[in-house]
Every structure is written in C-alpha cells, then in structure tokens.
Write a protein that holds these residues in place. Sequence first.
Motif, mmCIF file in Angstrom:
data_model
loop_
_atom_site.group_PDB
_atom_site.id
_atom_site.type_symbol
_atom_site.label_atom_id
_atom_site.label_comp_id
_atom_site.label_asym_id
_atom_site.label_seq_id
_atom_site.Cartn_x
_atom_site.Cartn_y
_atom_site.Cartn_z
ATOM 1 N N GLN A 190 6.455 16.307 3.700
ATOM 2 C CA GLN A 190 6.134 14.916 3.413
ATOM 3 C C GLN A 190 6.035 14.680 1.906
ATOM 4 N N VAL A 191 5.591 15.679 1.174
ATOM 5 C CA VAL A 191 5.492 15.521 -0.273
ATOM 6 C C VAL A 191 6.863 15.469 -0.908
ATOM 7 N N ASP A 192 7.809 16.353 -0.428
ATOM 8 C CA ASP A 192 9.117 16.461 -1.070
ATOM 9 C C ASP A 192 10.049 15.320 -0.710
ATOM 10 N N LYS A 193 9.882 14.721 0.472
ATOM 11 C CA LYS A 193 10.813 13.682 0.932
ATOM 12 C C LYS A 193 10.070 12.456 1.425
ATOM 13 N N PRO A 194 10.557 11.258 1.102
ATOM 14 C CA PRO A 194 9.989 10.058 1.699
ATOM 15 C C PRO A 194 10.427 9.961 3.152
ATOM 16 N N GLN A 195 9.509 9.591 4.049
ATOM 17 C CA GLN A 195 9.816 9.475 5.466
ATOM 18 C C GLN A 195 9.950 8.000 5.863
ATOM 19 N N MET A 196 10.913 7.720 6.656
ATOM 20 C CA MET A 196 11.114 6.331 7.103
ATOM 21 C C MET A 196 10.039 5.935 8.099
ATOM 22 N N SER A 197 9.502 4.673 7.980
ATOM 23 C CA SER A 197 8.449 4.191 8.862
ATOM 24 C C SER A 197 9.016 3.840 10.230
ATOM 25 N N GLU A 198 8.127 3.726 11.229
ATOM 26 C CA GLU A 198 8.544 3.341 12.581
ATOM 27 C C GLU A 198 9.166 1.949 12.580
ATOM 28 N N GLU A 199 8.617 1.066 11.755
ATOM 29 C CA GLU A 199 9.149 -0.296 11.673
ATOM 30 C C GLU A 199 10.584 -0.292 11.159
ATOM 31 N N ASP A 200 10.842 0.570 10.136
ATOM 32 C CA ASP A 200 12.200 0.668 9.597
ATOM 33 C C ASP A 200 13.165 1.250 10.622
ATOM 34 N N LYS A 201 12.669 2.225 11.382
ATOM 35 C CA LYS A 201 13.516 2.821 12.424
ATOM 36 C C LYS A 201 13.936 1.777 13.444
ATOM 37 N N LYS A 202 12.983 0.908 13.800
ATOM 38 C CA LYS A 202 13.307 -0.164 14.746
ATOM 39 C C LYS A 202 14.343 -1.113 14.155
ATOM 40 N N LYS A 203 14.209 -1.398 12.854
ATOM 41 C CA LYS A 203 15.185 -2.267 12.194
ATOM 42 C C LYS A 203 16.573 -1.640 12.202
ATOM 43 N N VAL A 204 16.647 -0.314 11.926
ATOM 44 C CA VAL A 204 17.927 0.397 11.929
ATOM 45 C C VAL A 204 18.575 0.322 13.301
ATOM 46 N N THR A 205 17.782 0.560 14.346
ATOM 47 C CA THR A 205 18.319 0.487 15.717
ATOM 48 C C THR A 205 18.856 -0.896 16.017
ATOM 49 N N ALA A 206 18.121 -1.926 15.614
ATOM 50 C CA ALA A 206 18.552 -3.301 15.875
ATOM 51 C C ALA A 206 19.836 -3.627 15.121
ATOM 52 N N ILE A 207 19.931 -3.173 13.869
ATOM 53 C CA ILE A 207 21.138 -3.452 13.070
ATOM 54 C C ILE A 207 22.348 -2.746 13.662
ATOM 55 N N ARG A 208 22.159 -1.489 14.085
ATOM 56 C CA ARG A 208 23.286 -0.755 14.683
ATOM 57 C C ARG A 208 23.780 -1.424 15.954
ATOM 58 N N LYS A 209 22.857 -1.979 16.734
ATOM 59 C CA LYS A 209 23.256 -2.699 17.943
ATOM 60 C C LYS A 209 24.068 -3.937 17.580
#
Length: 592
Positions: free
Chosen positions: A531-550
Amino acid sequence: MNFVVRSSTGIDVWEISNKDDPVPSKRVFKPFFKETRSAARCLAYSEKYFACGTKDNVKMYNLNYELQYTIPLTRSHILKFSPKGTYLIVYEIFISTKENPNSPNLFIYDADTGKELISFVMKKHSEWEPFISNDETLLAIMMSGDVHFYNIANGTFTKTTQKLSGKVGSFSLSPGQNTHVALYLQGVKGSPSMAKLFKYPNLDASATVASKSFSQADKVEMIWNKKGNGCLIITSTDVDTTGVSYYGKQALHFLATNSDSFSVPLKGDGPIHNVAWSPKSNQFIVVYGYEPANASLFNMKCDIVFDFGTGIRNCIYWNDFGNLVLFGAFGNLRGNIEVWDLSKKQQVSTSLATDTTLLEWAPSGDVYFTATTCPRLRQGNNFKIWHYSGALLFELIWPDKQELYELAWQKYAENFFKEPVISSNKIEGIQSSQPQASTKKYVPPNIREFGETGESSSSSVAPPAQGPIPGLPPGYTSSSKFTQPKKFSQRQSGNKHQNADGKSQHQQQQRQKQRAKPSNNDNKNKNNNVQVDKPQMSEEDKKKVTAIRKKLKDIKGLKEKQEKGEKLDNNQVKKIAMEDDLNKELKALTLS
C-alpha cells in the motif's frame, strides 16, 4: 475519372480533369451533375450504370447520367449490382404490418429494363445479402438457418434441390471461375465449431474440400481473395474467458481450395484489427496486437514474408493493382496514414487525416479520398483527395447545418487503367484549411495538479507505448509511465529524506528489523508495504470503471449495427459520440 458524393442536399457527381498530368497539383476537381434529392439514402455503380435510392423511388442512370427508368420502392436501404452488372439487388429494412405481415423486402431486377425478377422475405438484417457467382449462373441465399441455391438462366431464377442445413452460422460464395461455398457450423454441447469448404454442387459432408475446427465462436467473418482459391476466417468471442481482454478473443484461420488449412500464426497477444487480401490474390496483410500494432505480410502457406514493424494503425487499404498499400489509424486513433510500395517493401509517405470515417483508393491506383461523414460525426464533415506521395490535392469542407453521408468512385472495366509507376519524388500539394490536432498529450486529471505540463514532441506520430494493459479496450496501451505524486510519497512514508535508490531510511530500517526478527505479522507488514509503494484504486472508482466498460461495449455494438447499414436513432448516435470522452475517463481512472 469520376466520383459521387451523397449528402443532405442530394447527390453530386464530380470529375477529375487532367488526371494523367504528371504534376498532380494541376488536376482539376469539379462537379458536373446534381440530383437534388435531400432524402438520398443509398447508391451503387456497375461498369454500365449508376443507381441511387431516395424516399420516393430508385433511379437508374447510364454513365452519361441520363435517367433510364424509375423503380417505385420507397424504403431502399442498400443497393448492389451482380458481378457482371446484369442484375440490380435492392434491400429494404423488413417491416411487418397487420395487412401484410410477410411483405418481401429483398428484390432482384433486370438492370437493363428495371423488370422485377424475384423477391424474398428477409427478416434478419444480418442475413439479408444474397451471393451471385461470378458467371452469374448461381444464386445462394440464407433463410431460416438453411442455405438455398437458385440456378439463373435468361433472367429466370429456379430453386434447386441443393441445400445446406444444420447449425449454419454463416456462409459465403467464392468469386473466381470455380464456385466454392465457405460454411461456418456452430458447435453444440461442447463440440468444436467448424469452417468447411465445398465445391458446388458437391455439398455432401463426404465432399468437403477443406475444413478447420476451432473453439466456440460468437461471430465469424469470411474473406475471400479475388481468385476465389483462398478464404480467411476471423473468429471472435464476445467474452475472453482468460480475462486478458475485455472485448473477447479473436483468431485467424485459412482455408484453400487445394485442401490446405492453417491457423494463421500471429506474433504476440492482442486484437486483430484488420485483414485484407492483395488484389493479386497471392498474399494478405494482418494488422494485430495492442497499439502500436504489428503489420505482417503472409503468403498462401501462412508464412510471414515481410514485417512492416509496429506503428499506430488499425486499417488496411490496398489499391486495385496491389502495388501500394495504405495503413490507417482511424476510429479512436488520431488519423495517421502510411503508404507503402509493395515491390520495394518500403514506406513511400506519411500523412495525417484526422476524424476519417471513410477512405477509398481511386480505380487509377494513385490517389485516394478520405472523408469525415455523418452519422458517425455530425460536425466537421469534409472530403479530401490525396496523392500516394502524401500530397493533399483537394479539400472541401461541408457547410454548417448540412451533412455529408457517402462518397464512391465510379466503377471502370478491369483493364481500363494501367498500373501506376511508383516514384519517390516529393509531390507539391495544398495546405489544409482545417486546424491541425493539438500536439499536447492527454494528461489525466489526477496528476494535473502536481505540475505535469503534458507537452509532447511536435511529431505527428504517437509516442511508443510501454505495453498492453489487460482488460482495457482493444488497442489501448499506456503511453506514459505513471509518476507518483510527491504529496502521496511524503504522507505515506513519514520521511522526506530518501537515499539514492529512492527508498526512505525509515522504510529500510523497518525492513531490516523484519528480516532479523521474523514475526507472525509478516504477511500484514508485506501488505502494508504494498500500500505504501502503490496507490490503490477505491471501490467507487472500480464501480466507475465497470460502468464505463459496459458503456463502451454498448457503443461497440451500436457501431457494428451502423457499419451493417442499420439506422440509429439520435440517442444512439449521441452515445457513439461519447466514445472518446469515455476512453479518456477510463484512462484517467485506471492510472489513478
């Protein structure tokens, strides 16, 4: 040399004067015929006639553009001539009414007289197209999952007893002197799908000329060479079960009338963007892989005989002589164009035609047009004429509140033009009046606030990508390395002082303690370090990605319908127009 332009104001036929002038810039482009019908829907050329369809009728002209006759069809959607131009095929979108639930919507006419010869009810748009053999003695058509055949003699169509049945997904009739049938049979209950070749009229299972089995395919595209002795088959699935691609998986196969069958070997993973046969029928080109995409030239044994290297490209266009090939980067790409001399295997020119939705070589083989057309793009409609050297010869920008729909070159006899001699000389052209695309690269919003300028070099070619990102749309790659914001590093590490390798002294001390004294919390510490070395995508962003891909998948389906000629409503057209913005938003989210 003539070409036709179809727009919201009607149909115009243009001529190119001085087409043989050794100085291409001296050529003159001017319209000489106009059909003022605002509802012009479709058009087609044969070597003898020009046909156009409007909301009122279908009109047939000779090539002096004198009206020959009118056909009273008010819903013409696609026009097509038979191989020799003897017959005109008119297709209308199927409409069922209470008074006439099974009204014919596919008609075949005598091209000389306009007499109707036969009609069919074609309810499925995906199966509307009939195939007529090169000698015009045979018609094949798919109805209710079966392929039916008709003998043609003196304008009479007689149904034969021959039929191909079963789980027929699609079929295609070969061009060339000998008539072959390519058939795709869908696999059932876990059995593989099959592609088979038959030589008409021997259609029994025991008479298969060549066959190839492959895993279940949702879609199959069959592409014959001009001689009709080789057929390429692109298979694709809607979903890639391996998870590598969001848009499914593709494969390329080859069947030949000499019984050869191969799977075409492609270097690396990624989508198949385009496949095209040389007009000489002995070679084909495939553009494939994540951008920058590979382009390879194959022979009839499916061996790579030349590699064009990688580049920003997704389309292939051969001229009619097979001595020049053009690679385009259209759709979501910027509009780069490369022209190659096939005899010398070297690049002749590069140019840029942004927002191109239509491209076609002239029958002379030395010039081509590009166009920005509606409904794909409703703003900035235009067409341009280019010389193979990259020189722009002519440009016409469409007026506001008018729409450009289609361009097509007049068809000429096969030996009417001589093969052009390719020269490396620089040709003088005109300067485009359109503003050039910005040279600034797209910068995701999440890193703009940290001082990223987004400046790139002035080159018109996109920078090389770092590699594919699994799960994103075909052709997407990361063109820039993500830079971790300073604020994030300082907040997470708790120490502003870093040594030469970029790791904080505090982090190194902690890791040394962990190595010296193992504990039950090792896994937890490792997770914390990630978690320190890499930024992690939030659950909200993941939902946005899924919606955009659809949404992008839905847009892909709409574009396929549009390419098949189906008319889209305003909301569907607006969805397609959102594609670029959605891809940018997706890129920003996946880099966050």
